[in-house]
Design a protein around this motif. Sequence first.
Motif, PDB file in Angstrom:
ATOM      1  N   VAL A  22      -2.471  12.079 -11.889  1.00 24.99           N
ATOM      2  CA  VAL A  22      -2.428  13.306 -11.083  1.00 24.99           C
ATOM      3  C   VAL A  22      -1.871  14.460 -11.925  1.00 24.99           C
ATOM      4  O   VAL A  22      -0.993  14.263 -12.765  1.00 24.99           O
ATOM      5  CB  VAL A  22      -1.578  13.099  -9.797  1.00 24.99           C
ATOM      6  N   LEU A  25       2.240  18.994  -9.778  1.00 24.16           N
ATOM      7  CA  LEU A  25       2.119  19.853  -8.603  1.00 24.16           C
ATOM      8  C   LEU A  25       3.378  20.693  -8.420  1.00 24.16           C
ATOM      9  O   LEU A  25       4.477  20.264  -8.762  1.00 24.16           O
ATOM     10  CB  LEU A  25       1.886  19.007  -7.351  1.00 24.16           C
ATOM     11  N   ASN A  26       3.203  21.870  -7.848  1.00 24.35           N
ATOM     12  CA  ASN A  26       4.347  22.717  -7.534  1.00 24.35           C
ATOM     13  C   ASN A  26       4.907  22.340  -6.157  1.00 24.35           C
ATOM     14  O   ASN A  26       4.413  21.399  -5.520  1.00 24.35           O
ATOM     15  CB  ASN A  26       3.977  24.207  -7.615  1.00 24.35           C
ATOM     16  N   ALA A  27       5.901  23.073  -5.683  1.00 23.76           N
ATOM     17  CA  ALA A  27       6.547  22.758  -4.404  1.00 23.76           C
ATOM     18  C   ALA A  27       5.593  22.860  -3.226  1.00 23.76           C
ATOM     19  O   ALA A  27       5.791  22.209  -2.199  1.00 23.76           O
ATOM     20  CB  ALA A  27       7.742  23.688  -4.186  1.00 23.76           C
ATOM     21  N   GLN A  28       4.526  23.631  -3.369  1.00 19.49           N
ATOM     22  CA  GLN A  28       3.541  23.781  -2.298  1.00 19.49           C
ATOM     23  C   GLN A  28       2.446  22.714  -2.356  1.00 19.49           C
ATOM     24  O   GLN A  28       1.523  22.729  -1.552  1.00 19.49           O
ATOM     25  CB  GLN A  28       2.896  25.177  -2.345  1.00 19.49           C
ATOM     26  N   GLY A  29       2.547  21.816  -3.329  1.00 16.87           N
ATOM     27  CA  GLY A  29       1.551  20.762  -3.466  1.00 16.87           C
ATOM     28  C   GLY A  29       0.278  21.197  -4.167  1.00 16.87           C
ATOM     29  O   GLY A  29      -0.733  20.503  -4.110  1.00 16.87           O
ATOM     30  N   GLU A  30       0.332  22.323  -4.859  1.00 10.24           N
ATOM     31  CA  GLU A  30      -0.815  22.832  -5.600  1.00 10.24           C
ATOM     32  C   GLU A  30      -0.599  22.565  -7.087  1.00 10.24           C
ATOM     33  O   GLU A  30       0.536  22.391  -7.537  1.00 10.24           O
ATOM     34  CB  GLU A  30      -0.954  24.338  -5.369  1.00 10.24           C
ATOM     35  N   PRO A  31      -1.688  22.528  -7.876  1.00 11.52           N
ATOM     36  CA  PRO A  31      -1.518  22.305  -9.314  1.00 11.52           C
ATOM     37  C   PRO A  31      -0.555  23.317  -9.932  1.00 11.52           C
ATOM     38  O   PRO A  31      -0.624  24.506  -9.646  1.00 11.52           O
ATOM     39  CB  PRO A  31      -2.937  22.484  -9.860  1.00 11.52           C
ATOM     40  N   THR A 102     -10.445  23.676  -4.053  1.00 13.08           N
ATOM     41  CA  THR A 102      -9.746  24.275  -5.196  1.00 13.08           C
ATOM     42  C   THR A 102     -10.624  25.250  -5.969  1.00 13.08           C
ATOM     43  O   THR A 102     -10.136  25.930  -6.865  1.00 13.08           O
ATOM     44  CB  THR A 102      -9.276  23.182  -6.178  1.00 13.08           C
TER      45      THR A 102
END
Length: 115
Positions: A22, A25-31, A102
């Motif tokens: 994987v 990911l950032n805190a927002q769950g995005e790459p 995405t």
Amino acid sequence: MNEATIYALIGSLADGQVYPYVVPLNAQGEPAVSPPWVVFSLPTDAMADVLCGQAESTVSVQVDVYSLDLDEAREIRDQALASLSVLGLENINKFPLYEPETRLHRASLEASVIV
């Protein structure tokens, strides 16, 4: 063969943005990185049995390249294929996809390696 083996062969692709399983990911769950990037996995490891025990293992390798541009994704995927060819890949499948959520193109390959 393990993830370290694959990373050693393709870790320099996409300016080093190569990750097992994987993308970060950032805190927002995005790459947390910008495309292009490469994600690889070893989804299966099937062992062959013979009368005296286990003979060999067939490991599946999957490489997914994500990019804003399909041609770039395919080019990086083909570089990965060339780098991994030293493993004696068999049953190679290459295919493109588009990820609408995405807005990224994905060029993937699946192959088998007998170890």
